[in-house]
Scaffold this motif. Structure first.
Motif, PDB file in Angstrom:
ATOM      1  N   LYS A 141      -7.223   3.138  43.371  1.00 53.11           N
ATOM      2  CA  LYS A 141      -7.623   2.018  44.478  1.00 53.11           C
ATOM      3  C   LYS A 141      -6.518   2.205  45.445  1.00 53.11           C
ATOM      4  N   PHE A 142      -6.982   2.544  46.669  1.00 46.60           N
ATOM      5  CA  PHE A 142      -6.155   2.256  47.907  1.00 46.60           C
ATOM      6  C   PHE A 142      -6.534   1.067  48.763  1.00 46.60           C
ATOM      7  N   ILE A 143      -5.939   0.054  48.518  1.00 44.12           N
ATOM      8  CA  ILE A 143      -6.282  -1.393  49.191  1.00 44.12           C
ATOM      9  C   ILE A 143      -5.000  -1.716  49.831  1.00 44.12           C
ATOM     10  N   ARG A 144      -4.865  -1.724  51.172  1.00 46.78           N
ATOM     11  CA  ARG A 144      -3.856  -2.316  51.919  1.00 46.78           C
ATOM     12  C   ARG A 144      -4.370  -3.254  53.072  1.00 46.78           C
ATOM     13  N   SER A 148      -2.864  -5.100  61.673  1.00 50.64           N
ATOM     14  CA  SER A 148      -3.557  -4.352  62.480  1.00 50.64           C
ATOM     15  C   SER A 148      -4.890  -3.420  62.041  1.00 50.64           C
ATOM     16  N   ILE A 149      -4.412  -3.235  60.606  1.00 47.87           N
ATOM     17  CA  ILE A 149      -5.743  -2.378  60.207  1.00 47.87           C
ATOM     18  C   ILE A 149      -5.662  -2.749  58.798  1.00 47.87           C
ATOM     19  N   ASP A 150      -6.842  -2.828  58.237  1.00 43.18           N
ATOM     20  CA  ASP A 150      -7.025  -2.926  56.565  1.00 43.18           C
ATOM     21  C   ASP A 150      -7.638  -1.563  56.136  1.00 43.18           C
ATOM     22  N   HIS A 220     -16.044  -0.847  50.968  1.00 39.67           N
ATOM     23  CA  HIS A 220     -15.858  -2.065  51.718  1.00 39.67           C
ATOM     24  C   HIS A 220     -16.417  -1.597  53.134  1.00 39.67           C
ATOM     25  N   GLU A 221     -17.607  -2.394  53.504  1.00 40.58           N
ATOM     26  CA  GLU A 221     -18.295  -2.146  54.765  1.00 40.58           C
ATOM     27  C   GLU A 221     -17.446  -2.090  56.352  1.00 40.58           C
ATOM     28  N   ILE A 222     -16.306  -2.868  56.133  1.00 40.31           N
ATOM     29  CA  ILE A 222     -15.430  -2.835  57.393  1.00 40.31           C
ATOM     30  C   ILE A 222     -14.246  -2.337  56.972  1.00 40.31           C
ATOM     31  N   ASN A 223     -13.349  -2.312  56.045  1.00 38.62           N
ATOM     32  CA  ASN A 223     -12.389  -1.942  55.898  1.00 38.62           C
ATOM     33  C   ASN A 223     -12.235  -0.650  55.458  1.00 38.62           C
ATOM     34  N   SER A 224     -13.202   0.104  54.632  1.00 33.63           N
ATOM     35  CA  SER A 224     -13.115   1.568  54.284  1.00 33.63           C
ATOM     36  C   SER A 224     -13.008   2.759  55.334  1.00 33.63           C
ATOM     37  N   ARG A 225     -12.176   3.701  55.027  1.00 35.87           N
ATOM     38  CA  ARG A 225     -12.299   4.884  56.022  1.00 35.87           C
ATOM     39  C   ARG A 225     -12.283   5.972  55.012  1.00 35.87           C
ATOM     40  N   GLU A 226     -12.487   7.089  55.547  1.00 39.15           N
ATOM     41  CA  GLU A 226     -12.549   8.339  55.057  1.00 39.15           C
ATOM     42  C   GLU A 226     -11.219   8.619  54.140  1.00 39.15           C
ATOM     43  N   SER A 227     -10.131   8.445  54.918  1.00 43.83           N
ATOM     44  CA  SER A 227      -8.806   8.978  54.436  1.00 43.83           C
ATOM     45  C   SER A 227      -8.492   7.970  53.298  1.00 43.83           C
TER      46      SER A 227
END
Length: 249
Positions: A141-144, A148-150, A220-227
């Motif tokens: 899990k990578f959750i931060r 500025s950005i989650d 997560h629909e808002i916070n997830s990014r491919e990286s």
């Protein structure tokens, strides 16, 4: 199986490759002018420079970029060379690796992707090969959270010994895009490969003869990014390999 084209596909048309070639000229010029850029700027311990190696690879990449129809196998071979030393040589090397990774997915994988990637990343390298003794479940899990950005990435994959094949087989078993969307598949798989390579450089163990099945995770629909999924996959390897037993093959 029909999938939408990768969002960066247009970046690799002949016209767009030629238009955006200046970054490669800048890499070559900078390395000629400042050979010390052949290593990471903040790496005070290492005295080893990879300046000429990086220039040679940049010149080779430039030749491929300027061809209207480059040989896709040449792109694959360059991908493997860059990938083996990602995060090991210098920032320019890493930038080229990221560029070629995406190009490799566009021309060699995505259009015919049937949920399986097979690769022999150690081909041509003189190193001892290992596999795992018992199956592993790897979860990362990578959750931060920040002002500025989650970030949110979560992936689970099963790792099994596969001595019948001297290669790595990665199977994408997630059919539901609400678990992990298709657009995150390339970064997730590249993170799995990064984890294997990182283990090799840390432990001098080239893991192969493996079947890796990506079977679960979350999004997560808002916070997830491919990286985030690349980093989650690397974390999953780190967690799983702490207790793994290995066999030489």
């Amino acid at each position: 199986m029909h999938r939408e084209p990768l969002y960066y596909t247009q970046n690799y048309t002949f016209e767009n490759r030629r238009k955006k070639i200046n970054w490669l000229h800048q890499i070559i010029d900078a390395l000629h002018q400042k050979p010390e850029l052949g290593k990471y700027e903040d790496d005070e311990e290492s005295r080893e420079l990879f300046t000429q190696e990086t220039i040679t690879v940049a010149e080779h990449l430039m030749k491929l970029v300027t061809l209207e129809k480059p040989n896709t196998q040449d792109i694959c071979e360059l991908y493997k060379l860059l990938k083996i030393y990602i995060h090991m040589r210098n920032s320019a090397w890493d930038d080229m690796c990221k560029y070629v990774e995406k190009w490799h997915w566009v021309v060699n994988i995505w259009e015919t992707f049937q949920n399986v990637v097979e690769l022999d990343i150690w081909h041509g390298y003189d190193c001892q090969h290992y596999s795992i003794k018992e199956p592993l479940i790897a979860e990362g899990k990578f959750i931060r959270s920040s002002s500025s950005i989650d970030h949110y990435g979560h992936i689970i994959f099963k790792v099994e010994q596969n001595l019948a094949e001297n290669q790595i087989k990665i199977v994408w078993q997630i059919a539901d895009e609400t678990v992990i969307p298709d657009e995150y598949i390339p970064e997730s798989i590249e993170g799995i490969i990064d984890g294997l390579i990182r283990h090799f450089h840390l432990q001098n163990q080239a893991l192969t003869s493996l079947k890796i099945t990506v079977c679960n995770g979350s999004y997560h629909e808002i916070n997830s990014r491919e990286s985030d999924y690349r980093l989650a996959a690397i974390i999953a390897w780190r967690n799983a390999l702490e207790s793994a037993e290995f066999i030489a093959i």
